[in-house]
Write a protein that holds these residues in place. Structure first.
Motif, PDB file in Angstrom:
ATOM      1  N   ASN A  64       0.851  -1.192   0.000  1.00 31.71           N
ATOM      2  CA  ASN A  64       0.000   0.000   0.000  1.00 31.71           C
ATOM      3  C   ASN A  64       0.891   1.247   0.000  1.00 31.71           C
ATOM      4  OD1 ASN A  64      -1.955   1.893   0.359  1.00 31.71           O
ATOM      5  ND2 ASN A  64      -2.833   1.003   2.200  1.00 31.71           N
ATOM      6  N   ALA A 218     -14.332   2.439  -8.943  1.00 29.22           N
ATOM      7  CA  ALA A 218     -14.443   2.053  -7.534  1.00 29.22           C
ATOM      8  C   ALA A 218     -14.824   3.249  -6.659  1.00 29.22           C
ATOM      9  CB  ALA A 218     -13.137   1.458  -7.040  1.00 29.22           C
ATOM     10  N   ALA A 225     -17.620  -4.220  -2.617  1.00 29.93           N
ATOM     11  CA  ALA A 225     -16.169  -4.088  -2.615  1.00 29.93           C
ATOM     12  C   ALA A 225     -15.561  -4.870  -3.774  1.00 29.93           C
ATOM     13  CB  ALA A 225     -15.623  -4.596  -1.297  1.00 29.93           C
ATOM     14  N   GLU A 226     -16.425  -5.408  -4.667  1.00 28.54           N
ATOM     15  CA  GLU A 226     -15.933  -6.255  -5.756  1.00 28.54           C
ATOM     16  C   GLU A 226     -15.140  -5.453  -6.788  1.00 28.54           C
ATOM     17  OE1 GLU A 226     -16.292  -9.692  -5.856  1.00 28.54           O
ATOM     18  OE2 GLU A 226     -16.802  -9.120  -3.805  1.00 28.54           O
ATOM     19  N   LYS A 228     -12.379  -3.365  -8.006  1.00 29.23           N
ATOM     20  CA  LYS A 228     -11.058  -3.113  -7.416  1.00 29.23           C
ATOM     21  C   LYS A 228     -10.575  -1.692  -7.717  1.00 29.23           C
ATOM     22  CE  LYS A 228     -10.163  -7.067  -5.450  1.00 29.23           C
ATOM     23  NZ  LYS A 228     -11.456  -7.046  -4.751  1.00 29.23           N
ATOM     24  N   LYS A 230      -8.119   1.656  -8.151  1.00 25.87           N
ATOM     25  CA  LYS A 230      -6.777   1.816  -8.715  1.00 25.87           C
ATOM     26  C   LYS A 230      -5.770   2.372  -7.714  1.00 25.87           C
ATOM     27  CE  LYS A 230      -8.106   1.897 -13.530  1.00 25.87           C
ATOM     28  NZ  LYS A 230      -9.532   1.608 -13.262  1.00 25.87           N
ATOM     29  N   PRO A 232      -4.099   1.538  -4.594  1.00 25.61           N
ATOM     30  CA  PRO A 232      -4.047   0.260  -3.869  1.00 25.61           C
ATOM     31  C   PRO A 232      -4.654   0.330  -2.475  1.00 25.61           C
ATOM     32  CG  PRO A 232      -1.978   0.673  -4.985  1.00 25.61           C
ATOM     33  CD  PRO A 232      -2.812   1.920  -5.162  1.00 25.61           C
ATOM     34  N   LYS A 235      -8.472  -0.374  -1.472  1.00 30.05           N
ATOM     35  CA  LYS A 235      -9.117  -1.689  -1.506  1.00 30.05           C
ATOM     36  C   LYS A 235      -9.292  -2.284  -0.106  1.00 30.05           C
ATOM     37  CE  LYS A 235      -5.145  -4.820  -2.267  1.00 30.05           C
ATOM     38  NZ  LYS A 235      -3.977  -4.079  -2.775  1.00 30.05           N
ATOM     39  N   TYR A 236      -8.559  -1.773   0.863  1.00 31.92           N
ATOM     40  CA  TYR A 236      -8.653  -2.341   2.199  1.00 31.92           C
ATOM     41  C   TYR A 236      -9.879  -1.815   2.919  1.00 31.92           C
ATOM     42  CZ  TYR A 236      -3.937  -3.739   1.178  1.00 31.92           C
ATOM     43  OH  TYR A 236      -2.858  -4.290   0.574  1.00 31.92           O
ATOM     44  N   LYS A 341     -17.187   2.851   2.715  1.00 33.80           N
ATOM     45  CA  LYS A 341     -16.096   1.947   3.079  1.00 33.80           C
ATOM     46  C   LYS A 341     -16.187   1.566   4.558  1.00 33.80           C
ATOM     47  CE  LYS A 341     -12.054   2.871   1.244  1.00 33.80           C
ATOM     48  NZ  LYS A 341     -11.785   1.647   0.463  1.00 33.80           N
TER      49      LYS A 341
END
Ligand code: TXA
Ligand code: MG
Length: 360
Positions: A64, A218, A225-226, A228, A230, A232, A235-236, A341
């Motif tokens: 990350n 995204a 959350a499917e 993804k 850009k 990084p 995504k968490y 999120k």
């Protein structure tokens, strides 16, 4: 490790209060400091060992990438291979300020800082404490938000202390931050600039400056959350309170009735329920913990208090949180991005029928 806290008087920012922190940064240590968005956890961006310490202190996955913070425009040259035209325009319009730009990286930037990528994220904060600390350090400062990975970002020095005491050398306490959500991130390496994370520099402001801006799918309005992202780090599971959280979408009246019905059910199950409300609705809820995030008349007030309120639900040890939703315009895009999120994309569409049902 003993974590030293240095309290700064913003009326008179003195170099002698920042010199020790600057020296720690230069020598490869960790110093948390305020920015206009959230508190950052700083380390020398050109020192691979220092970057590794950040991942360890945060418990953050090392793929990350980190944002390199600079004190002045000329510090950019050492970090990047080239400056695309869109990047020039955006820097001119919004630096210093809450805008991070992604550039092709120079060989001076270690892969430990960029999470293995050939691009580097750079931002020039407008916060005067951050600016002076970076200038005195004399190196670009890699700084993710100064929270334990997965927790809500810190907007006060106390939040940083909660998460980082004993793990870092110093916390520079410059009081509560002004904006409250992290910087806007725009990738300018492609033919069309792409918004990777919404923030206080809004999509409309970006378009005003460079015309066309693409939005990472995204970020736009994902329902899961499917898709993804850009960036990084996006995504968490992020910004998340400990309790399970649900966002409730619908008219204000329908949302209030739905949440009050749910509150009754949860109480019967022996669970503690929290509600993320606004100044306009806080009196309408019957739940264990009702917290107002701000006034619907001011998106700024909502952004400023969002992470603080999520942390308060943790302190109050609720089992479930129901939250109101907000419009997606201007700063609303950033607010809803963080809320989605935090809720792990759990969104309840509240029908008007729920209101009728509750009145029977
Ligand atoms: O407002 C902010 O930006 C705060 C303050 C401290 O400046 N910092 C911050 O850092 O939010 P952090 O690490 O929590 O978030 C950085 C985000 C992550 O989602 C990361 O994936 C993305 O920036 N990022 C960093 N470098 C990138 C790159 N080269 N390409 C794409 N995304 C990148
Ligand atoms: Mg973060």
């Amino acid at each position: 490790m003993e974590t030293k806290v240095v309290i700064i008087d913003r009326a008179l920012i003195r170099d002698d209060q920042l010199l020790e922190g600057a020296a720690i940064l230069r020598k490869g240590g960790l110093v948390a400091f305020p920015t206009e968005t959230v508190y950052g956890l700083g380390a020398n961006a050109l020192d691979p060992e220092a970057a590794k310490k950040i991942y360890a202190a945060k418990g953050r996955p090392s793929d990350n990438p980190l944002i390199a913070h600079i004190g002045q425009r000329s510090d950019l040259e050492v970090l990047v291979k080239e400056i695309p035209e869109a990047g020039r325009k955006l820097m001119k319009a919004y630096w210093p300020g809450p805008l991070t730009l992604i550039f092709p990286k120079s060989s001076a930037v270690p892969y430990e800082t960029t999470g293995g990528l050939d691009t580097v994220a750079v931002r020039m904060p407008s916060d005067l404490v951050a600016k002076r600390l970076i200038e005195l350090a004399g190196v670009p400062v890699a700084a993710p938000s100064a929270n334990t990975s997965g927790r809500p970002s810190p907007t006060t020095a106390d939040h940083v202390y909660e998460d980082m005491n004993g793990r870092i050398e110093m916390i520079v306490d410059g009081g509560p931050v002004g904006i409250g959500v992290e910087s806007t991130i725009v990738d300018v390496t492609g033919s069309v600039p792409m918004l990777l994370r919404p923030g206080a520099v809004t999509l409309e402001m970006l378009c005003d400056t460079v015309g066309q801006v693409a939005v990472d799918p995204a970020v736009a309005k994902p329902m899961s959350a499917e898709i993804k992202p850009k960036a990084p780090g996006m995504k968490y599971r992020h910004y998340a309170p400990k309790a399970e959280m649900f966002l409730c979408e619908g008219s204000s009246q329908a949302v209030v009735s739905y949440i009050n019905q749910e509150a009754k059910k949860k109480r019967q199950e022996g669970k503690r329920l929290g509600v993320l409300a606004t100044e306009q609705t806080r009196e309408a809820y019957q739940a264990d913990v009702v917290l107002s995030v701000g006034s619907r008349e001011s998106e700024e007030s909502i952004a400023r208090h969002l992470f603080e309120v999520l942390r308060k639900f943790d302190e109050a040890e609720v089992d479930v949180i129901y939250s109101e939703c907000f419009g997606e315009g201007a700063l609303g895009m950033a607010i809803m991005n963080r809320l989605r999120k935090a809720a792990g994309y759990r969104v309840v569409q509240v029908e008007e029928a729920a209101v009728v049902g509750s009145e029977k």
